[in-house]
Write a protein that holds these residues in place. Structure first.
Motif, PDB file in Angstrom:
ATOM      1  N   ARG A 142       0.865  -1.189   0.000  1.00 53.96           N
ATOM      2  CA  ARG A 142       0.000   0.000   0.000  1.00 53.96           C
ATOM      3  C   ARG A 142       0.899   1.236   0.000  1.00 53.96           C
ATOM      4  NH1 ARG A 142       0.264  -2.899   4.274  1.00 53.96           N
ATOM      5  NH2 ARG A 142      -1.491  -4.186   3.647  1.00 53.96           N
ATOM      6  N   TRP A 143       0.280   2.400  -0.128  1.00 57.82           N
ATOM      7  CA  TRP A 143       1.090   3.619  -0.222  1.00 57.82           C
ATOM      8  C   TRP A 143       0.433   4.756   0.555  1.00 57.82           C
ATOM      9  CZ3 TRP A 143      -1.308   7.827  -2.419  1.00 57.82           C
ATOM     10  CH2 TRP A 143      -2.438   7.569  -3.199  1.00 57.82           C
ATOM     11  N   GLY A 144       1.217   5.785   0.774  1.00 61.08           N
ATOM     12  CA  GLY A 144       0.713   6.964   1.473  1.00 61.08           C
ATOM     13  C   GLY A 144       1.568   8.163   1.110  1.00 61.08           C
ATOM     14  N   VAL A 145       1.393   9.226   1.861  1.00 60.39           N
ATOM     15  CA  VAL A 145       2.113  10.469   1.582  1.00 60.39           C
ATOM     16  C   VAL A 145       2.725  11.000   2.870  1.00 60.39           C
ATOM     17  CG1 VAL A 145       0.707  11.112  -0.413  1.00 60.39           C
ATOM     18  CG2 VAL A 145      -0.005  11.822   1.894  1.00 60.39           C
ATOM     19  N   SER A 146       3.529  12.019   2.718  1.00 60.05           N
ATOM     20  CA  SER A 146       4.161  12.645   3.875  1.00 60.05           C
ATOM     21  C   SER A 146       4.223  14.148   3.646  1.00 60.05           C
ATOM     22  CB  SER A 146       5.569  12.070   4.054  1.00 60.05           C
ATOM     23  OG  SER A 146       6.208  12.682   5.142  1.00 60.05           O
ATOM     24  N   ASN A 147       4.101  14.891   4.730  1.00 65.00           N
ATOM     25  CA  ASN A 147       4.147  16.358   4.675  1.00 65.00           C
ATOM     26  C   ASN A 147       3.049  16.953   3.797  1.00 65.00           C
ATOM     27  OD1 ASN A 147       6.552  16.813   6.365  1.00 65.00           O
ATOM     28  ND2 ASN A 147       7.605  15.674   4.746  1.00 65.00           N
ATOM     29  N   PHE A 148       1.893  16.302   3.752  1.00 64.76           N
ATOM     30  CA  PHE A 148       0.740  16.835   3.021  1.00 64.76           C
ATOM     31  C   PHE A 148      -0.144  17.591   3.998  1.00 64.76           C
ATOM     32  CE2 PHE A 148      -0.177  14.767  -1.306  1.00 64.76           C
ATOM     33  CZ  PHE A 148       1.179  14.718  -1.624  1.00 64.76           C
ATOM     34  N   ASN A 149      -0.482  18.840   3.661  1.00 65.58           N
ATOM     35  CA  ASN A 149      -1.432  19.581   4.492  1.00 65.58           C
ATOM     36  C   ASN A 149      -2.849  19.281   4.008  1.00 65.58           C
ATOM     37  OD1 ASN A 149      -1.918  21.171   2.233  1.00 65.58           O
ATOM     38  ND2 ASN A 149      -0.591  22.842   2.916  1.00 65.58           N
ATOM     39  N   LEU A 150      -3.817  19.960   4.597  1.00 63.67           N
ATOM     40  CA  LEU A 150      -5.210  19.651   4.275  1.00 63.67           C
ATOM     41  C   LEU A 150      -5.521  19.913   2.803  1.00 63.67           C
ATOM     42  CD1 LEU A 150      -7.979  18.758   5.169  1.00 63.67           C
ATOM     43  CD2 LEU A 150      -8.384  21.031   6.105  1.00 63.67           C
ATOM     44  N   THR A 151      -5.003  21.021   2.274  1.00 61.55           N
ATOM     45  CA  THR A 151      -5.250  21.333   0.853  1.00 61.55           C
ATOM     46  C   THR A 151      -4.678  20.233  -0.038  1.00 61.55           C
ATOM     47  OG1 THR A 151      -5.003  23.650   1.455  1.00 61.55           O
ATOM     48  CG2 THR A 151      -4.963  23.144  -0.885  1.00 61.55           C
ATOM     49  N   ASP A 152      -3.458  19.796   0.276  1.00 65.23           N
ATOM     50  CA  ASP A 152      -2.833  18.717  -0.505  1.00 65.23           C
ATOM     51  C   ASP A 152      -3.679  17.438  -0.425  1.00 65.23           C
ATOM     52  OD1 ASP A 152      -0.520  20.298  -1.036  1.00 65.23           O
ATOM     53  OD2 ASP A 152       0.373  19.677   0.868  1.00 65.23           O
TER      54      ASP A 152
END
Ligand SMILES: NC(=O)c1ccc[n+]([C@@H]2O[C@H](COP(=O)([O-])OP(=O)(O)OC[C@H]3O[C@@H](n4cnc5c(N)ncnc54)[C@H](OP(=O)(O)O)[C@@H]3O)[C@@H](O)[C@H]2O)c1
Length: 288
Positions: A142-152
């Motif tokens: 599976r995958w995810g993200v990092s350092n994403f704010n709400l807009t991202d």
């Protein structure tokens, strides 16, 4: 909260993820002898911490190499390996190559989770497509993200396949609680956990006066924790948070491993929360 919930939580894809892991930034870079750092990671694994967070960026592969050495001999199914791709490698041209290099350094044939380290020059839709391909090929679960704010995050989840994002790894500690205002509740509604990095505020260095504060010292003394254990327990008190403290010390790692077994009381949590309140308005994402 029952014991099982304290130790792992459910991801949007229905799988379970451990709530406590080990970070690896600055490991494998000679701050301590390699054997000492390997011993620290193995002490954590032996104490039941299965999740290890690393990245191609850390020591330009040296952290992944160190992890590869540390996990040799451990059963793969008992490990939860997370790594991250550089933003400039997160597209058709390089993601596959980056991923294979990470797998090679770690000595494994798949990652349990692969994260986009932060937003960069590649279109998000392209990164999502590459991540989905890697899942289909069995190279990542599976995958995810990092350092994403709400807009991202809003932008990501609106994309085709974007809702498969399983986690947002962001900075979160007692002295930096901005995500509680908007990002954390938005993610919680969608059952996407926060993976908290710098949960110990880098041994307190990210917030002057945190470790020495009367509140942290008092809770530590009353609870029988060290101040670092208090910081970790604060982060883990939030039900949808995973924490990945890093240590190159066996003793510290064992101290961290003991925290989920002994949660803060709600009164202790409130006391800390009053001393270091979350902001009452949205703030930009804190980063390290
Ligand atoms: N996605 C991103 O952009 C991003 C950014 C930063 C970090 N991360 C990830 O998050 C992980 C954690 O963040 P971090 O490494 O920056 O900072 P951290 O985990 O908040 O703090 C690490 C520091 O705390 C010390 N420490 C750990 N456990 C301790 C204990 N029980 N008692 C006393 N000291 C203790 C460590 O020293 P010793 O070695 O002496 O124990 C080290 O100096 C990273 O390693 C990395 O995997 C991700």
């Amino acid at each position: 909260m029952d014991d099982a919930n304290k130790l792992q939580i459910e991801l949007p894809d229905g799988s379970l993820i451990p709530r406590l892991g080990m970070g690896t930034w600055y490991l494998g870079e000679g701050r301590r002898p390699q054997d000492v750092e390997i011993e620290a990671l193995r002490a954590g694994l032996d104490a039941g911490i299965q999740l290890i967070d690393t990245a191609e960026m850390y020591g330009e592969g040296e952290a992944e190499r160190l992890v590869g050495r540390a996990i040799a001999g451990y059963r793969r199914e008992n490990l939860y390996l997370v790594s991250k791709v550089y933003p400039h490698n997160a597209g058709r041209a390089h993601l596959r190559e980056s991923l294979e290099a990470s797998l090679d350094r770690l000595g494994t044939d798949h990652l349990d989770m692969y994260l986009l380290h932060w937003r960069g020059p590649v279109l998000l839709a392209e990164t999502v497509a590459c991540m989905q391909d890697a899942v289909s090929e069995g190279l990542i679960r599976r995958w995810g993200v990092s350092n994403f704010n709400l807009t991202d995050m809003r932008e990501l989840l609106a994309l085709d396949g974007g809702a498969n994002c399983c986690v947002d790894q962001v900075l979160y500690h007692l002295g930096s609680r901005g995500i509680e205002v908007d990002l954390m509740p938005w993610l919680a509604e969608r059952h996407i956990p926060v993976m908290a990095y710098c949960p110990l505020a880098q041994a307190g260095n990210l917030r002057h006066g945190l470790v020495d504060s009367a509140a942290v010292q008092k809770v530590a003394q009353e609870h029988g924790f060290t101040p670092m254990q208090v910081l970790l327990a604060f982060v883990l008190h939030q039900p949808s948070v995973i924490a990945i403290p890093r240590s190159g010390s066996r003793e510290h790692t064992l101290g961290n491993a003991a925290v989920p077994q002994s949660s803060l009381t709600d009164e202790e949590f409130e006391e800390l929360s009053r001393a270091f309140p979350a902001p009452n308005h949205p703030v930009s994402l804190d980063m390290e």
